[in-house]
Structures are given as structure tokens and as C-alpha cells.
Write a protein that holds these residues in place. Structure first.
Motif, PDB file in Angstrom:
ATOM      1  N   VAL A 168     -25.412-116.687 -43.927  1.00  0.00           N
ATOM      2  CA  VAL A 168     -24.527-116.903 -42.970  1.00  0.00           C
ATOM      3  C   VAL A 168     -25.260-117.353 -41.719  1.00  0.00           C
ATOM      4  CG1 VAL A 168     -22.853-115.940 -41.529  1.00  0.00           C
ATOM      5  CG2 VAL A 168     -22.901-115.247 -44.011  1.00  0.00           C
ATOM      6  N   GLY A 169     -24.787-118.311 -41.076  1.00  0.00           N
ATOM      7  CA  GLY A 169     -25.371-118.706 -39.520  1.00  0.00           C
ATOM      8  C   GLY A 169     -25.279-117.486 -38.802  1.00  0.00           C
ATOM      9  N   GLN A 219     -23.363-113.927 -33.584  1.00  0.00           N
ATOM     10  CA  GLN A 219     -23.589-113.963 -32.306  1.00  0.00           C
ATOM     11  C   GLN A 219     -22.172-114.263 -31.380  1.00  0.00           C
ATOM     12  OE1 GLN A 219     -26.499-117.153 -31.713  1.00  0.00           O
ATOM     13  NE2 GLN A 219     -28.101-115.631 -31.597  1.00  0.00           N
ATOM     14  N   HIS A 220     -21.518-115.089 -32.099  1.00  0.00           N
ATOM     15  CA  HIS A 220     -20.061-115.283 -31.481  1.00  0.00           C
ATOM     16  C   HIS A 220     -19.209-114.051 -31.812  1.00  0.00           C
ATOM     17  CE1 HIS A 220     -16.403-117.552 -30.221  1.00  0.00           C
ATOM     18  NE2 HIS A 220     -15.806-116.841 -31.108  1.00  0.00           N
ATOM     19  N   ALA A 221     -19.255-113.421 -32.744  1.00  0.00           N
ATOM     20  CA  ALA A 221     -18.521-112.173 -32.639  1.00  0.00           C
ATOM     21  C   ALA A 221     -18.781-111.188 -31.770  1.00  0.00           C
ATOM     22  CB  ALA A 221     -18.800-111.724 -34.230  1.00  0.00           C
ATOM     23  N   GLU A 222     -20.060-110.998 -31.608  1.00  0.00           N
ATOM     24  CA  GLU A 222     -20.959-110.085 -30.555  1.00  0.00           C
ATOM     25  C   GLU A 222     -20.619-110.627 -29.043  1.00  0.00           C
ATOM     26  OE1 GLU A 222     -22.560-107.130 -30.850  1.00  0.00           O
ATOM     27  OE2 GLU A 222     -22.403-107.286 -33.118  1.00  0.00           O
ATOM     28  N   SER A 246     -28.916-105.668 -38.974  1.00  0.00           N
ATOM     29  CA  SER A 246     -30.139-105.568 -38.216  1.00  0.00           C
ATOM     30  C   SER A 246     -31.369-105.200 -39.430  1.00  0.00           C
ATOM     31  CB  SER A 246     -30.337-104.358 -37.499  1.00  0.00           C
ATOM     32  OG  SER A 246     -30.257-103.286 -37.927  1.00  0.00           O
ATOM     33  N   ARG A 247     -30.843-104.743 -40.684  1.00  0.00           N
ATOM     34  CA  ARG A 247     -32.106-104.818 -41.877  1.00  0.00           C
ATOM     35  C   ARG A 247     -32.175-106.050 -42.500  1.00  0.00           C
ATOM     36  NH1 ARG A 247     -28.282-100.714 -44.041  1.00  0.00           N
ATOM     37  NH2 ARG A 247     -28.560-101.991 -45.835  1.00  0.00           N
ATOM     38  N   TYR A 248     -31.268-107.109 -42.542  1.00  0.00           N
ATOM     39  CA  TYR A 248     -31.256-108.312 -43.214  1.00  0.00           C
ATOM     40  C   TYR A 248     -32.347-109.290 -42.427  1.00  0.00           C
ATOM     41  CZ  TYR A 248     -26.631-106.664 -45.028  1.00  0.00           C
ATOM     42  OH  TYR A 248     -25.887-105.700 -45.524  1.00  0.00           O
ATOM     43  N   GLN A 249     -32.995-110.025 -43.391  1.00  0.00           N
ATOM     44  CA  GLN A 249     -33.817-110.948 -43.041  1.00  0.00           C
ATOM     45  C   GLN A 249     -33.161-112.192 -42.502  1.00  0.00           C
ATOM     46  OE1 GLN A 249     -35.930-112.626 -46.171  1.00  0.00           O
ATOM     47  NE2 GLN A 249     -37.170-114.083 -44.700  1.00  0.00           N
ATOM     48  N   ILE A 250     -33.809-112.763 -41.208  1.00  0.00           N
ATOM     49  CA  ILE A 250     -33.151-113.708 -40.534  1.00  0.00           C
ATOM     50  C   ILE A 250     -34.518-114.681 -40.626  1.00  0.00           C
ATOM     51  CG2 ILE A 250     -32.427-115.082 -38.447  1.00  0.00           C
ATOM     52  CD1 ILE A 250     -31.485-112.294 -37.370  1.00  0.00           C
ATOM     53  N   GLY A 276     -32.839-125.992 -39.740  1.00  0.00           N
ATOM     54  CA  GLY A 276     -33.102-126.141 -38.367  1.00  0.00           C
ATOM     55  C   GLY A 276     -32.450-125.070 -37.404  1.00  0.00           C
ATOM     56  N   ARG A 277     -31.582-123.964 -38.286  1.00  0.00           N
ATOM     57  CA  ARG A 277     -31.030-123.130 -37.604  1.00  0.00           C
ATOM     58  C   ARG A 277     -31.059-121.682 -38.185  1.00  0.00           C
ATOM     59  NH1 ARG A 277     -24.911-126.129 -36.877  1.00  0.00           N
ATOM     60  NH2 ARG A 277     -25.949-127.617 -35.450  1.00  0.00           N
ATOM     61  N   PRO A 278     -31.148-120.733 -37.425  1.00  0.00           N
ATOM     62  CA  PRO A 278     -31.531-119.288 -38.035  1.00  0.00           C
ATOM     63  C   PRO A 278     -30.195-118.806 -38.861  1.00  0.00           C
ATOM     64  CG  PRO A 278     -30.753-119.116 -35.604  1.00  0.00           C
ATOM     65  CD  PRO A 278     -31.111-120.472 -35.763  1.00  0.00           C
ATOM     66  N   HIS A 279     -30.347-118.176 -39.997  1.00  0.00           N
ATOM     67  CA  HIS A 279     -29.567-117.739 -41.012  1.00  0.00           C
ATOM     68  C   HIS A 279     -29.849-116.257 -41.410  1.00  0.00           C
ATOM     69  CE1 HIS A 279     -28.292-121.923 -41.318  1.00  0.00           C
ATOM     70  NE2 HIS A 279     -27.159-121.524 -41.873  1.00  0.00           N
ATOM     71  N   TRP A 280     -28.848-115.450 -41.615  1.00  0.00           N
ATOM     72  CA  TRP A 280     -28.993-114.424 -42.032  1.00  0.00           C
ATOM     73  C   TRP A 280     -28.945-114.353 -43.598  1.00  0.00           C
ATOM     74  CZ3 TRP A 280     -29.329-109.961 -39.168  1.00  0.00           C
ATOM     75  CH2 TRP A 280     -28.949-109.762 -37.880  1.00  0.00           C
ATOM     76  N   PHE A 281     -29.778-113.683 -44.347  1.00  0.00           N
ATOM     77  CA  PHE A 281     -30.126-113.454 -45.708  1.00  0.00           C
ATOM     78  C   PHE A 281     -29.544-112.340 -46.183  1.00  0.00           C
ATOM     79  CE2 PHE A 281     -32.383-117.109 -44.730  1.00  0.00           C
ATOM     80  CZ  PHE A 281     -32.823-117.950 -46.069  1.00  0.00           C
ATOM     81  N   ILE A 282     -28.200-112.297 -46.692  1.00  0.00           N
ATOM     82  CA  ILE A 282     -27.318-111.258 -47.050  1.00  0.00           C
ATOM     83  C   ILE A 282     -27.752-110.857 -48.607  1.00  0.00           C
ATOM     84  CG2 ILE A 282     -25.117-110.321 -47.044  1.00  0.00           C
ATOM     85  CD1 ILE A 282     -24.548-112.508 -45.016  1.00  0.00           C
ATOM     86  N   PRO A 283     -28.056-109.574 -48.673  1.00  0.00           N
ATOM     87  CA  PRO A 283     -28.158-109.250 -50.206  1.00  0.00           C
ATOM     88  C   PRO A 283     -26.789-109.089 -50.785  1.00  0.00           C
ATOM     89  CG  PRO A 283     -29.206-107.775 -48.577  1.00  0.00           C
ATOM     90  CD  PRO A 283     -28.454-108.712 -47.879  1.00  0.00           C
ATOM     91  N   ILE A 284     -26.677-109.673 -51.920  1.00  0.00           N
ATOM     92  CA  ILE A 284     -25.285-109.818 -52.794  1.00  0.00           C
ATOM     93  C   ILE A 284     -24.860-108.624 -53.129  1.00  0.00           C
ATOM     94  CG2 ILE A 284     -24.202-110.924 -54.788  1.00  0.00           C
ATOM     95  CD1 ILE A 284     -25.703-113.420 -54.071  1.00  0.00           C
TER      96      ILE A 284
END
Length: 125
Positions: A60-61, A66-69, A102-106, A111-119
Motif C-alpha cells: 500500500v502506498g 499519510q493522508h489518513a494521519e 510501524s513494525r512493517y517495512q517501508i 519511485g514512491r514509498p510503500h508499506w509491505f504488509i504481511p498477508i
């Protein structure tokens, strides 16, 4: 709205026992795809062209959270944000929680930062 997007949203609405259906946001470039009538529930649906078991993570981007926060949680204190993933074999979901995420990798992707979410931390709808 695609058939699978419609299926995922219906499953989500049932799971959350919503009294009224979510509405599609006005612009296809909005940060989130669906919102509740009281603006307390925001949902982004991400299509995936693979089975839920093909990879250990999904992305997820960072701009979405960031928009949510920056906007949603300040404007609507009780707001919740969910990400729905329409894999080829099932629909899965995860709630955005800043402390948990905050535990997930970014990492940079396209060219943009993404969250890598464990399935494994998503749940099936």
C-alpha cells in the motif's frame, strides 16, 4: 466498480454490520475509494492479480496512510481506515493502525514509498 470490488465491499459491509452502505468517493483520484455516510469509515480497495498465498506481503502506498494521519484523523477523530485486497482467490482486509503498521517495512517501489504488509496479518472477508 468491478464485480470483485463490489463483492469485497459487500463482504466488508456485512462483516462491519453497517446500517447503510458505503458510498463511492466522488473522484477516481481520491485517496480512498469508499466512505461511510458519517465519514467515520474510509476504505481503499486494492486489486491484486495473484492468489493470496503467492507472496508473503502485499503493498500500500505510504501516501494513503499519510493522508489518513494528516487529514482524516484530525477532521474525524473516530475515523477508521481499512484496506481491502481483492486477490484472485479471496478478498482480504486489514485495518490501519499506526502503532501496528510501524513494525512493517517501508521500501521504494515505482519511485514512491510503500508499506509491505504481511498477508498473514490480514483477515479474510
Amino acid at each position: 466498480m468491478t464485480n470483485t470490488e463490489y463483492k469485497c465491499i459487500n463482504l466488508f459491509e456485512t462483516m462491519k454490520s453497517l446500517l447503510s452502505p458505503l458510498r463511492k468517493t466522488a473522484d477516481r483520484f481520491d485517496h480512498f475509494d469508499f466512505v461511510s455516510g458519517d465519514n467515520k469509515l474510509w476504505v481503499e480497495v486494492k486489486g491484486r492479480n495473484c492468489a493470496s498465498t503467492q507472496y508473503a506481503t502485499t503493498v500500500v502506498g505510504v501516501c494513503k496512510t499519510q493522508h489518513a494521519e494528516r487529514v482524516l484523523f484530525k477532521r474525524y477523530q473516530d475515523a477508521e481506515v481499512y484496506f481491502l485486497f481483492e486477490f484472485t482467490d479471496k478478498c482480504m482486509c486489514i485495518k490501519y493502525d499506526k502503532q501496528v503498521w510501524s513494525r512493517y517495512q517501508i521500501a521504494d517501489m515505482y519511485g514512491r514509498p510503500h508499506w509491505f504488509i504481511p498477508i498473514s496479518e490480514c483477515f479474510e472477508l
